[in-house]
Design a protein around this motif. Structure first.
Motif, short mmCIF file in Angstrom:
data_model
loop_
_atom_site.label_atom_id
_atom_site.label_comp_id
_atom_site.label_asym_id
_atom_site.label_seq_id
_atom_site.Cartn_x
_atom_site.Cartn_y
_atom_site.Cartn_z
N VAL A 15 29.66 -50.10 32.44
CA VAL A 15 29.51 -48.73 32.96
C VAL A 15 28.05 -48.29 32.87
O VAL A 15 27.50 -47.71 33.81
N SER A 16 27.43 -48.58 31.76
CA SER A 16 26.02 -48.22 31.58
C SER A 16 25.13 -48.92 32.60
O SER A 16 24.24 -48.31 33.20
N GLU A 17 25.38 -50.19 32.82
CA GLU A 17 24.59 -50.95 33.79
C GLU A 17 24.81 -50.44 35.21
O GLU A 17 23.87 -50.27 35.98
N LEU A 18 26.08 -50.17 35.56
CA LEU A 18 26.38 -49.64 36.90
C LEU A 18 25.72 -48.28 37.10
O LEU A 18 25.15 -48.01 38.16
N ALA A 19 25.80 -47.43 36.09
CA ALA A 19 25.20 -46.10 36.18
C ALA A 19 23.69 -46.20 36.40
O ALA A 19 23.13 -45.47 37.22
N GLY A 20 23.05 -47.10 35.69
CA GLY A 20 21.60 -47.29 35.87
C GLY A 20 21.25 -47.79 37.25
O GLY A 20 20.28 -47.33 37.85
N THR A 21 22.04 -48.71 37.75
CA THR A 21 21.79 -49.25 39.09
C THR A 21 21.96 -48.18 40.15
O THR A 21 21.13 -48.05 41.05
N VAL A 22 23.04 -47.42 40.05
CA VAL A 22 23.28 -46.36 41.03
C VAL A 22 22.18 -45.30 40.95
O VAL A 22 21.67 -44.86 41.98
N ALA A 23 21.81 -44.92 39.74
CA ALA A 23 20.76 -43.91 39.58
C ALA A 23 19.45 -44.35 40.23
O ALA A 23 18.74 -43.55 40.82
N SER A 24 19.15 -45.65 40.16
CA SER A 24 17.88 -46.12 40.72
C SER A 24 17.96 -46.42 42.21
O SER A 24 16.92 -46.57 42.86
N THR A 25 19.16 -46.49 42.78
CA THR A 25 19.28 -46.83 44.22
C THR A 25 19.97 -45.75 45.05
O THR A 25 20.13 -45.93 46.26
N ALA A 26 20.37 -44.65 44.44
CA ALA A 26 21.13 -43.61 45.15
C ALA A 26 20.41 -43.13 46.41
O ALA A 26 21.05 -42.87 47.44
N ALA A 35 29.15 -41.34 48.04
CA ALA A 35 30.41 -40.69 47.66
C ALA A 35 31.29 -41.63 46.85
O ALA A 35 31.91 -41.23 45.86
N ASN A 36 31.35 -42.90 47.25
CA ASN A 36 32.15 -43.88 46.52
C ASN A 36 31.62 -44.06 45.10
O ASN A 36 32.38 -44.13 44.13
N CYS A 37 30.30 -44.14 44.97
CA CYS A 37 29.70 -44.31 43.64
C CYS A 37 29.92 -43.07 42.77
O CYS A 37 30.21 -43.19 41.57
N ALA A 38 29.79 -41.89 43.37
CA ALA A 38 30.02 -40.66 42.62
C ALA A 38 31.46 -40.61 42.11
O ALA A 38 31.70 -40.32 40.92
N TRP A 39 32.40 -40.91 42.98
CA TRP A 39 33.82 -40.90 42.60
C TRP A 39 34.07 -41.93 41.50
O TRP A 39 34.73 -41.64 40.51
N GLY A 40 33.55 -43.13 41.70
CA GLY A 40 33.74 -44.18 40.70
C GLY A 40 33.11 -43.82 39.37
O GLY A 40 33.69 -44.08 38.31
N GLY A 41 31.94 -43.22 39.40
CA GLY A 41 31.28 -42.81 38.17
C GLY A 41 32.10 -41.78 37.41
O GLY A 41 32.21 -41.84 36.18
#
Length: 128
Positions: A15-26, A35-41
């Motif tokens: 979860v931490s790794e995914l959150a970091g990846t999304v934060a850097s590529t959003a 929207a998919n990433c926000a929902w998944g997060g």
């Protein structure tokens, strides 16, 4: 099941790794991806902070620029994710205010279907 796997060290690391990846590529995502990433997060209980701030900033840009335009479902999923985790940072609140203004002035979001309107309304009420 979600409660059980949330406590596993491997899950927390993922979860931490995914959150970091999304934060850097959003900022490079299209509205559906964001929207998919926000929902998944939100479903994975990502900690409030950089993840949701990055999503809010990118979603705000998408809503303002409309290239490509986010759908009512995209907008609903993003604000729902903020409400689900009770994210209330300045960037999140700014995005929610822009969504509120768009609906209030009769913009494209004002013509959303009833289930989208219900989701956005619930989310905004919970956030504000």
């Amino acid at each position: 099941l979600m409660d059980i796997i949330h406590d596993e060290p491997e899950t927390k690391a993922l979860v931490s790794e995914l959150a970091g990846t999304v934060a850097s590529t959003a900022s490079t995502m299209n509205p559906q991806m964001l929207a998919n990433c926000a929902w998944g997060g939100a479903r994975l209980a990502v900690t409030r902070g950089p993840f949701f701030d990055a999503v809010a900033e990118a979603a705000t840009t998408q809503l303002r620029c409309r290239r490509p335009p986010p759908t009512a479902q995209n907008v609903t999923n993003v604000v729902w994710s903020f409400a689900h985790v009770v994210a209330q940072s300045p960037k999140v609140l700014q995005h929610c205010q822009i969504v509120n203004e768009e609906v209030s002035r009769g913009g494209v979001l004002a013509q959303m279907e009833s289930h989208h309107a219900a989701g956005v309304t619930w989310s905004l009420v919970k956030i504000f």
